[in-house]
Write a protein that holds these residues in place. Structure first.
Motif, PDB file in Angstrom:
ATOM      1  N   ARG A  86      -7.546   3.914   3.583  1.00 50.75           N
ATOM      2  CA  ARG A  86      -6.478   3.966   4.579  1.00 50.75           C
ATOM      3  C   ARG A  86      -5.930   2.559   4.777  1.00 50.75           C
ATOM      4  N   TYR A  87      -4.628   2.410   4.639  1.00 53.22           N
ATOM      5  CA  TYR A  87      -3.952   1.136   4.890  1.00 53.22           C
ATOM      6  C   TYR A  87      -3.003   1.298   6.079  1.00 53.22           C
ATOM      7  N   GLU A  88      -3.055   0.358   6.997  1.00 52.78           N
ATOM      8  CA  GLU A  88      -2.068   0.267   8.063  1.00 52.78           C
ATOM      9  C   GLU A  88      -1.468  -1.123   8.016  1.00 52.78           C
ATOM     10  N   VAL A  89      -0.163  -1.205   8.111  1.00 49.37           N
ATOM     11  CA  VAL A  89       0.526  -2.488   7.981  1.00 49.37           C
ATOM     12  C   VAL A  89      -0.061  -3.525   8.946  1.00 49.37           C
ATOM     13  N   GLY A  90      -0.488  -4.649   8.386  1.00 52.44           N
ATOM     14  CA  GLY A  90      -0.926  -5.783   9.197  1.00 52.44           C
ATOM     15  C   GLY A  90      -2.331  -5.740   9.724  1.00 52.44           C
ATOM     16  N   GLU A  91      -3.059  -4.624   9.546  1.00 51.70           N
ATOM     17  CA  GLU A  91      -4.392  -4.526  10.147  1.00 51.70           C
ATOM     18  C   GLU A  91      -5.308  -5.625   9.613  1.00 51.70           C
ATOM     19  N   GLY A  92      -6.035  -6.250  10.540  1.00 51.90           N
ATOM     20  CA  GLY A  92      -6.997  -7.280  10.160  1.00 51.90           C
ATOM     21  C   GLY A  92      -6.407  -8.640   9.882  1.00 51.90           C
ATOM     22  N   MET A  93      -5.071  -8.760   9.853  1.00 55.21           N
ATOM     23  CA  MET A  93      -4.467 -10.042   9.506  1.00 55.21           C
ATOM     24  C   MET A  93      -4.815 -11.130  10.507  1.00 55.21           C
ATOM     25  N   GLU A  94      -4.727 -10.800  11.792  1.00 53.42           N
ATOM     26  CA  GLU A  94      -4.977 -11.802  12.818  1.00 53.42           C
ATOM     27  C   GLU A  94      -6.411 -12.299  12.749  1.00 53.42           C
ATOM     28  N   ILE A 153      -0.684   0.527  -1.785  1.00 46.08           N
ATOM     29  CA  ILE A 153      -0.361  -0.890  -1.655  1.00 46.08           C
ATOM     30  C   ILE A 153       0.149  -1.202  -0.249  1.00 46.08           C
ATOM     31  N   GLU A 154       0.087  -2.478   0.108  1.00 46.60           N
ATOM     32  CA  GLU A 154       0.739  -2.974   1.324  1.00 46.60           C
ATOM     33  C   GLU A 154       1.630  -4.143   0.936  1.00 46.60           C
ATOM     34  N   LEU A 155       2.905  -4.006   1.250  1.00 52.40           N
ATOM     35  CA  LEU A 155       3.895  -5.048   0.992  1.00 52.40           C
ATOM     36  C   LEU A 155       4.412  -5.525   2.341  1.00 52.40           C
ATOM     37  N   THR A 166      13.039 -11.812  -1.994  1.00 54.17           N
ATOM     38  CA  THR A 166      12.942 -12.688  -0.814  1.00 54.17           C
ATOM     39  C   THR A 166      14.251 -13.442  -0.602  1.00 54.17           C
ATOM     40  N   GLN A 167      14.815 -13.934  -1.699  1.00 58.98           N
ATOM     41  CA  GLN A 167      16.086 -14.673  -1.605  1.00 58.98           C
ATOM     42  C   GLN A 167      17.231 -13.758  -1.176  1.00 58.98           C
ATOM     43  N   VAL A 168      17.215 -12.522  -1.649  1.00 62.46           N
ATOM     44  CA  VAL A 168      18.274 -11.561  -1.298  1.00 62.46           C
ATOM     45  C   VAL A 168      18.195 -11.174   0.180  1.00 62.46           C
ATOM     46  N   THR A 169      16.983 -10.918   0.658  1.00 62.64           N
ATOM     47  CA  THR A 169      16.807 -10.449   2.044  1.00 62.64           C
ATOM     48  C   THR A 169      16.772 -11.586   3.054  1.00 62.64           C
ATOM     49  N   GLY A 170      16.452 -12.791   2.594  1.00 59.34           N
ATOM     50  CA  GLY A 170      16.353 -13.923   3.510  1.00 59.34           C
ATOM     51  C   GLY A 170      15.035 -13.973   4.262  1.00 59.34           C
ATOM     52  N   GLU A 171      14.073 -13.141   3.851  1.00 58.39           N
ATOM     53  CA  GLU A 171      12.753 -13.125   4.477  1.00 58.39           C
ATOM     54  C   GLU A 171      11.670 -13.173   3.414  1.00 58.39           C
ATOM     55  N   LYS A 172      10.584 -13.847   3.745  1.00 61.22           N
ATOM     56  CA  LYS A 172       9.458 -13.916   2.820  1.00 61.22           C
ATOM     57  C   LYS A 172       8.825 -12.533   2.679  1.00 61.22           C
ATOM     58  N   ILE A 173       8.619 -12.128   1.431  1.00 58.52           N
ATOM     59  CA  ILE A 173       7.977 -10.846   1.129  1.00 58.52           C
ATOM     60  C   ILE A 173       6.726 -11.135   0.307  1.00 58.52           C
ATOM     61  N   THR A 174       5.620 -10.495   0.672  1.00 55.22           N
ATOM     62  CA  THR A 174       4.370 -10.735  -0.045  1.00 55.22           C
ATOM     63  C   THR A 174       3.639  -9.426  -0.331  1.00 55.22           C
ATOM     64  N   LEU A 175       3.000  -9.392  -1.496  1.00 51.75           N
ATOM     65  CA  LEU A 175       2.090  -8.291  -1.816  1.00 51.75           C
ATOM     66  C   LEU A 175       0.737  -8.691  -1.248  1.00 51.75           C
ATOM     67  N   ARG A 176       0.305  -7.978  -0.211  1.00 57.08           N
ATOM     68  CA  ARG A 176      -0.932  -8.359   0.461  1.00 57.08           C
ATOM     69  C   ARG A 176      -2.177  -7.797  -0.223  1.00 57.08           C
ATOM     70  N   ARG A 177      -2.136  -6.517  -0.602  1.00 56.81           N
ATOM     71  CA  ARG A 177      -3.339  -5.877  -1.144  1.00 56.81           C
ATOM     72  C   ARG A 177      -2.979  -4.560  -1.816  1.00 56.81           C
ATOM     73  N   PHE A 178      -3.914  -4.070  -2.613  1.00 61.12           N
ATOM     74  CA  PHE A 178      -3.761  -2.755  -3.222  1.00 61.12           C
ATOM     75  C   PHE A 178      -5.139  -2.224  -3.609  1.00 61.12           C
ATOM     76  N   GLN A 179      -5.214  -0.941  -3.831  1.00 58.44           N
ATOM     77  CA  GLN A 179      -6.446  -0.324  -4.331  1.00 58.44           C
ATOM     78  C   GLN A 179      -6.079   0.870  -5.186  1.00 58.44           C
ATOM     79  N   ILE A 180      -6.788   1.031  -6.285  1.00 58.56           N
ATOM     80  CA  ILE A 180      -6.540   2.147  -7.201  1.00 58.56           C
ATOM     81  C   ILE A 180      -7.697   3.126  -7.115  1.00 58.56           C
ATOM     82  N   VAL A 181      -7.376   4.401  -6.991  1.00 51.72           N
ATOM     83  CA  VAL A 181      -8.381   5.458  -6.940  1.00 51.72           C
ATOM     84  C   VAL A 181      -8.139   6.398  -8.118  1.00 51.72           C
ATOM     85  N   GLU A 182      -9.206   6.710  -8.844  1.00 49.47           N
ATOM     86  CA  GLU A 182      -9.080   7.578 -10.023  1.00 49.47           C
ATOM     87  C   GLU A 182      -9.992   8.790  -9.861  1.00 49.47           C
TER      88      GLU A 182
END
Length: 291
Positions: A268-276, A73-75, A128-144
């Protein structure tokens, strides 16, 4: 059009060229970043390997395993400070475990999952309210994995990069080594056969227009381009890459075969890749709809 300093900076970081060369390429292509990279490559000033999507977010990746499954996952958070605190990390682990246990179809379905009487979305909002910053679940993938297959995961740079590798045969140590290779080297495809035809055609066109090939006979040019194309495919295809823990001569596929296995898949997940790029594509789509 006027070229902004930020564009020049971004192109320099992507290609490693000097400021004036970056600016000239952007002027020549009316600010089109991808075309500017191609222009610099045609002039022999930049390599394709550096033409990567900019990382435009903070947060963490994580892999949770359960039985024969693994979920990556990427959070995302707004700053790396929040990504490193306990609340965020507790949420990260909860989300990953929830996803691997329940196998939701997509992010929307994942956000609707129940967590002790509340939805996952409500839990994220609370954090999000506790940390004061917006937190989002961006993506995930399951491999079996199936019978006879081996699954392994690896995290790098404190969770900024995570990977999962699935092998036919071999053993967990081998799969772990390949997961580490994937995290470190960042292959785009499993093998050269998986590279889309349009990407291959584009790369060949760029190579055919390289300045050092100007004036050469077509048959010589074709042979040189084929050689360079073969090298390019080896750089982006996992199976053809030199194994990172080897002597530089043994490919990933050869190493895995020596252990009695075959690479089936990787993530392979890297934080933020492809967002821009995604944001730019969305903006362009909205602009087009507005006429």
């Amino acid at each position: 059009m006027a070229i902004k300093a930020a564009q020049v900076k971004e192109l320099r970081e992507m290609t490693g060229v000097g400021m004036m060369d970056a600016k000239k390429a952007l002027v020549e292509t009316d600010g089109d970043m991808d075309k500017a990279v191609d222009v610099l490559r045609e002039k022999g000033m930049a390599k394709a390997a550096k033409k990567a999507d900019a990382v435009a977010a903070e947060g963490m990746t994580y892999v949770a395993e359960a039985g024969n499954k693994a979920a990556i996952i990427e959070l995302n958070s707004q700053t790396d400070f929040v990504a490193g605190n306990k609340e965020f990390n507790d949420l990260l682990h909860t989300v990953a475990q929830l996803i691997v246990d329940n196998e939701p179809a997509d992010v929307e379905a994942a956000l609707a999952l129940d967590v002790e009487g509340q939805s996952l979305n409500e839990l994220i909002i609370h954090t999000t309210q506790v940390t004061g910053e917006k937190i989002t679940l961006r993506r995930f993938q399951i491999v079996e994995k199936q019978d006879g297959q081996t699954l392994a995961a690896y995290s790098h740079m404190g969770g900024r990069i995570s990977s999962i590798v699935l092998l036919d045969g071999a053993d967990e140590a081998t799969a772990k080594d390949i997961a580490m290779h994937v995290a470190a080297i960042n292959p785009k495809y499993l093998s050269s056969q998986n590279v889309p035809a349009d990407e291959l055609a584009h790369e060949k066109d760029v190579l055919m227009h390289a300045e050092d090939l100007e004036g050469k006979p077509e048959n010589i040019k074709e042979k040189m381009v084929e050689g360079r194309l073969h090298k390019y495919l080896a750089e982006i295809s996992l199976n053809d890459q030199p194994f990172v823990k080897g002597d530089g001569k043994e490919t990933v596929s050869a190493f895995v075969e020596s252990k009695g296995g075959k690479v089936v898949d990787f993530v392979r997940y890297e934080v933020g890749e492809g967002m821009e790029k995604a944001e730019n594509d969305f903006a362009a789509e909205v602009a087009a709809q507005m006429g």
